[in-house]
Design an enzyme around this catalytic site. Structure first.
Site, PDB file in Angstrom:
ATOM      1  CG  ASP A   1       1.727   7.137   1.146  1.00  0.00           C
ATOM      2  OD1 ASP A   1       0.905   6.464   0.511  1.00  0.00           O
ATOM      3  OD2 ASP A   1       2.529   6.641   1.954  1.00  0.00           O
TER       4      ASP A   1
ATOM      5  CG  ASP B   1       6.451   6.529   4.306  1.00  0.00           C
ATOM      6  OD1 ASP B   1       5.505   7.323   4.225  1.00  0.00           O
ATOM      7  OD2 ASP B   1       6.628   5.613   3.489  1.00  0.00           O
TER       8      ASP B   1
HETATM    9 ZN    ZN Z   1       4.005   7.391   2.993  1.00  0.00          ZN
END
Ligand code: ZN
Length: 1013
Positions: free
Chosen positions: A374, A264
């Site tokens: 995601d 991320d």
């Molecule tokens: Zn993610």
């Protein structure tokens, strides 16, 4: 035979845990340890290496939140270990369950070359194999004491999410810092037993294979001398060779594994930490690629490559080498794995432009899959953008997180709003962090919904989120499952190899039409309002800057700011990452985002001002020009041009009502604001049509408790609607008078907050503008603005990229009901045959639409509610506290084209510039309002060609003619990367110095226009 299955299984667990795993490192000696703590933010590697160390010991605490400690370990390989394999074991205080969510390290040699990353699942550093006795060991660890934000009791509010509030308490204790002998045979035995034990647990109890494996495991355990595991491991392994060699059945599911770390780009750590996370993981993965000849690794997000190129060039050199060898595979072709709900048409396109161009420029690689494991849902506009970027496949697994409905396919064609179909795969393994556990592999095989017609699925394998990547243990397990009876087969394959196989075996996959709505994380359309506003403002300013800088360049020869725009775009694209724009990051990330957006706005305003002044000419000329960057004419100023403004005509008045409140009139609309400051009536004067549902009042602010069961910043759970407070109490209601507008101001207070709203009718505009200023100090509440409308319709339109999509107003099915909070870009539109109404918004994305049938007259009330603010406390305990400004508008009598026009207008204010020119002619004009210009810019190749992107915005067919205000030599349809492209399906023809266009519903076309002479 008596059934002793559970006895053997329990024996396997205990012997593995207590005897065999500990024997992997049979001998060890402690390392000497020294530490230097960097005083603030991370320092350059050379500085960290050179800083003086002070002694520290195992058991000592270290690491204030977000600090960096440079730890040096030294030691000598004992003479007795000569010829053996020696590793350093460095446990910084790890919790094995939290790879990527706590402290981490990157190991360097004394000369500054990186060795590998350290994380809870990867604590070893190979020193020598075979070792030389007396060899000196000296390693440095750049250790980051990133605090744990998401703990065993998740979602508790914490001040640790910003270095400004996190304090200085040490977070970790050094746990093990040793030199150790690594016994590879025992390690291999561990892998054998793990693979077989995990496989066994998934096999049917009444099948022979399960018992074959059980008996082999039992024989292996018998062969282990618990007092001499190292001396007997080889014998134990030989007992297992037979069951490990049994081949998979012909119908076995086939898994294409690809090494991966879904990192991320910011989340429970700030952007600057992700730079180091990527460096650690890529250092690890390039090392693993060297050790494991079959292994392949993929990394998405061009931004992350760009970070290591800039900040860790020595790591980047290893990546470049591995990419050239075809084993480190750039994936996805986007700048970051962005959210896809909220980015504008252009921003979504530029994610691909900048991502793919980076991979082409750096590696000569063009990938054809969009890689978004995601991201929180996928808009109906995305398939066409993927296709126009020159890609053809999509991978995500996130839809498996949906709360209510199980998606019916794993491999399918996904059809967007314009009819573009993209071959899409949802890995049935249901995780982007596959660790090659038998349960995961078996789940993928069982879960795969396309069995019988397809056989392949993909498994992204490695620790993700906070990084880490694939481990040598995962590679070893995959190797055993290459062809293993009872298991799906596992092969390391590149994403493109997987997609080619999957497509070839499945010529007629099922089709899913429309958005891929994630039935979870619906509140990410609202949380962190300032981040969302910064995004929308930046997107609008970039449109203006490109348009006016291109116009100034072609008209006046002004330099076009290529580098500056490129940098600003990349910054905006980075902040569309799927935990930044959605508002699900720690406070630090959102605090920095707000400052970054402010700096970008100043920079873009300055570019726009400079270009407009160059076009308007010397200010001493005294002529006021209005610049219109919208794609439609306004105030008699052409789209993309400038001219003296002609203001709308018509008298505006505010009339006080005897029963309280005011009547606002501008000749087009009569608006009643009642004594409570609510909009009781909006009548279109021309036809007498009432907009507001009988008995209801519009612009009603409603406050709900909002404490979801999990994922506070992400989720709003359906039960939030059970309780609501209508904010009807008025502190003050004031008429505002101005010659060309009729307005009232409403002030309210509630809880610890206040709100001031200004409702305005303007001369000549059939639109009620609503400006809202909220000083928000609530906790775990959801603020909505409700518009109950007298419209009978089963569906409504919400704008998305390059068009709009329809959603039901009812909840017939569980799929409809699950969409209780959805995304809009600039408008929501509802209509009955012959009459419609639009609600437009400058910066909010979340909304809901519900319907009710009235007892009084049998009519239908369709209520649109914009979501304004939330106040979750995790991961940012002070989310959204403070002052916020919003602008919305209600547009009665609006067709879809009006909704499109008003949506552009609300974000693109007129700019007034004093100069000497009489007007600025637009570079390009279109003669059909349904053909909307989404970008005008100079070509990125610096040829001086003009790039114009046009789309059909109404959902119908549109013919039109594009003309230029300069001599046109040619017009070439291009892809988003501005390369000639024959994929444009509509008609594009140059004739009579213009371009004839005929586009299909929502079709997008990018034109490269070259000037004559
Ligand atoms: Zn993610």
């Amino acid at each position: 035979m008596h059934d002793d299955r559970t006895l053997v299984e329990s024996r396997l667990k205990r012997v593995l845990d207590e005897r065999i795993r500990p024997a992997v490192y049979p001998e060890s000696v402690p390392l000497e340890i020294g530490v230097w703590t960097a005083p603030g933010e991370p320092v350059p590697v050379a500085e960290g290496l050179a800083a003086p160390r002070t002694p520290i010991a195992v058991g000592d605490a270290w690491g204030a939140p977000w600090g960096t400690s440079w730890i040096t370990v030294t030691g000598t390989v004992p003479q007795a270990w000569a010829g053996r394999t020696v590793e350093a074991l460095i446990d910084l205080g790890f919790d094995a369950n939290m790879p990527g969510f706590q402290c981490e390290g990157l190991v360097y040699r004394p000369d500054g070359t990186p060795v590998k990353g350290l994380n809870p699942q990867n604590q070893w550093v190979r020193i020598a194999a075979p070792a030389v006795g007396g060899e000196q060991v000296l390693l440095h660890v750049e250790a980051a004491s990133n605090p744990v934000i998401l703990d065993y009791h998740p979602f508790l509010p914490t001040e640790l999410g910003d270095k400004e509030t996190a304090g200085d308490q040490p977070q970790y204790k050094l746990t093990r810092m040793d030199l150790a002998v690594f016994d590879e045979t025992v390690w291999q035995l561990v892998i054998d037993l793990e693979v077989l034990g995990e496989l066994m647990a998934e096999l049917p109890v009444d099948g022979a294979r399960r018992w074959d494996v059980l008996r082999a495991v039992e024989r292996a355990l018998d062969a282990v001398d618990l007092q001499d595991v190292n001396g007997t491991a080889a014998a134990a392994r030989s007992e297992l060779a037979g069951v490990l060699a049994a081949p998979a059945v012909p119908s076995a599911h086939r898994i294409s594994a690809i090494g991966h770390a879904h990192i991320d780009s910011a989340w429970l750590w700030p952007l600057r930490e992700t730079v180091r996370k990527v460096a650690r993981t890529t250092a690890n993965m390039t090392a693993l690629l060297e050790d494991e000849p079959d292994f392949l690794y993929t990394m998405s997000q061009a931004q992350q490559f760009a970070w290591i190129k800039e900040h860790r060039p020595e790591v980047y050199a290893r990546v470049q080498k591995a990419v050239a060898e075809g084993r480190f595979v750039p994936a996805g072709g986007m700048w970051v794995e962005s959210d896809t709900n909220m980015p504008s048409s252009e921003a979504m396109a530029r994610q691909f432009v900048h991502g793919k161009r980076f991979f082409l420029d750096e590696f000569g690689v063009e990938n054809h899959e969009a890689w978004l494991p995601d991201t929180f849902g996928f808009t109906g506009g995305l398939p066409q953008i993927i296709r126009n970027a020159g890609s053809k496949w999509l991978l995500t697994q996130k839809i498996s997180w949906s709360q209510i409905n199980k998606f019916p396919h794993h491999t399918f064609l996904w059809e967007g709003i314009d009819g573009t179909r993209i071959f899409t795969h949802f890995p049935p393994v249901d995780t982007y962090n596959c660790s090659m556990k038998g349960s995961e592999i078996a789940h993928a095989a069982r879960n795969f919904k396309d069995k019988g017609v397809a056989r392949h699925s993909l498994a992204p394998t490695g620790w993700g989120d906070g990084g880490g990547g694939t481990t040598r243990e995962m590679v070893a397990k995959a190797g055993r499952m290459k062809d293993l009876e009872g298991s799906a087969t596992v092969r390391w394959e590149k994403p493109a190899e997987f997609f080619a196989k999957a497509e070839a075996e499945y010529p007629n996959p099922p089709v899913w039409v429309g958005e891929l709505y994630l039935e979870l994380h619906r509140a990410t359309l609202t949380s962190q309002a300032k981040t969302k506003q910064g995004n929308r403002r930046s997107e609008n300013l970039l449109r203006e800057a490109e348009l006016w800088c291109a116009t100034a360049s072609l008209r006046t020869g002004a330099a076009y700011p290529y580098e500056q725009l490129d940098r600003i775009w990349k910054t905006v694209l980075l902040h569309q990452f799927h935990d930044i724009l959605p508002g699900s990051s720690i406070a630090w990330v959102h605090r920095e985002a707000e400052a970054t957006y402010a700096a970008l706005a100043a920079e873009l305003d300055s570019l726009i001002d400079g270009a407009q002044q160059a076009l308007a000419g010397d200010a001493s000329g005294g002529r006021e020009l209005v610049f219109n960057s919208a794609p439609h004419p306004r105030s008699a100023v052409p789209a993309g041009g400038a001219a003296p403004a002609v203001l709308g005509s018509g008298a505006c008045e505010v009339i006080e009502r005897p029963e309280g409140g005011f009547l606002l009139r501008n000749g087009l609309l009569d608006v009643v604001v009642d004594a409570d400051g609510l909009v009781a009536s909006v009548v279109e004067v021309a036809n007498g049509r009432e907009t507001v549902a009988p008995g209801a009042r519009a612009n009603l602010l409603q406050l709900h408790p909002d404490f979801p069961n999990m994922w506070d910043a992400w989720d709003v759970d359906q039960f939030y609607r059970n309780t609501v407070t209508d904010l009807t109490a008025v502190d003050a209601l004031t008429a505002l008078s101005a010659p060309d507008q009729a307005a009232v101001r409403v002030a309210r207070s509630f809880g610890s907050s206040t709100v001031v709203q200004t409702l305005t009718l303007r001369a000549g505009e059939q639109r009620l503008d609503i400006d809202t200023e909220v000083d928000w100090h609530e906790t775990e509440k959801f603020l909505k603005a409700a518009f109950p409308l007298d419209v009978h319709t089963e569906r409504y339109a919400a704008e998305t990229q390059f068009g709009h999509l329809y959603r039901p107003t009812h909840t017939n099915t569980s799929w409809d009901a699950a969409k209780f909070e959805a995304c809009n870009h600039r408008f929501v539109h509802l209509d009955e045959p012959g009459w419609g109404v639009a609600l437009v918004t400058a910066s909010t994305y979340g909304h809901d639409v519900t319907r009710a049938v009235r007892d009084t007259d049998g009519g239908t009330t369709t209520t649109v509610r914009f979501s304004l603010l939330r106040a979750p406390r995790f991961p940012d305990p002070k989310t959204d506290q403070g002052l916020h400004r919003f602008r919305h508008a209600l547009v009665p009598g609006a067709a879809i084209g009006d909704a499109v026009r008003e949506g552009y207008r609300i974000g693109l204010p007129e700019r007034h510039v004093t100069g000497s020119a009489e007007q600025v002619a637009p570079l390009v004009q279109l003669d059909n309002d349904a053909l909307v210009v989404s970008a005008v810019k100079l070509a990125d190749d610096r040829s001086g060609d003009l790039i114009v992107r046009v789309y059909e915005a109404g959902g119908g067919r549109a013919r039109g003619r594009l003309t230029t205000s300069y001599p046109l030599a040619g017009a070439v349809p291009c892809d988003l990367l501005e390369r000639p492209w024959d994929g444009t399906r509509g008609e594009v023809a140059v004739e009579d110095g213009g371009v004839r266009l005929a586009l299909r519903p929502f079709e997008l076309v990018t034109l490269r226009l070259s000037a004559a002479g």
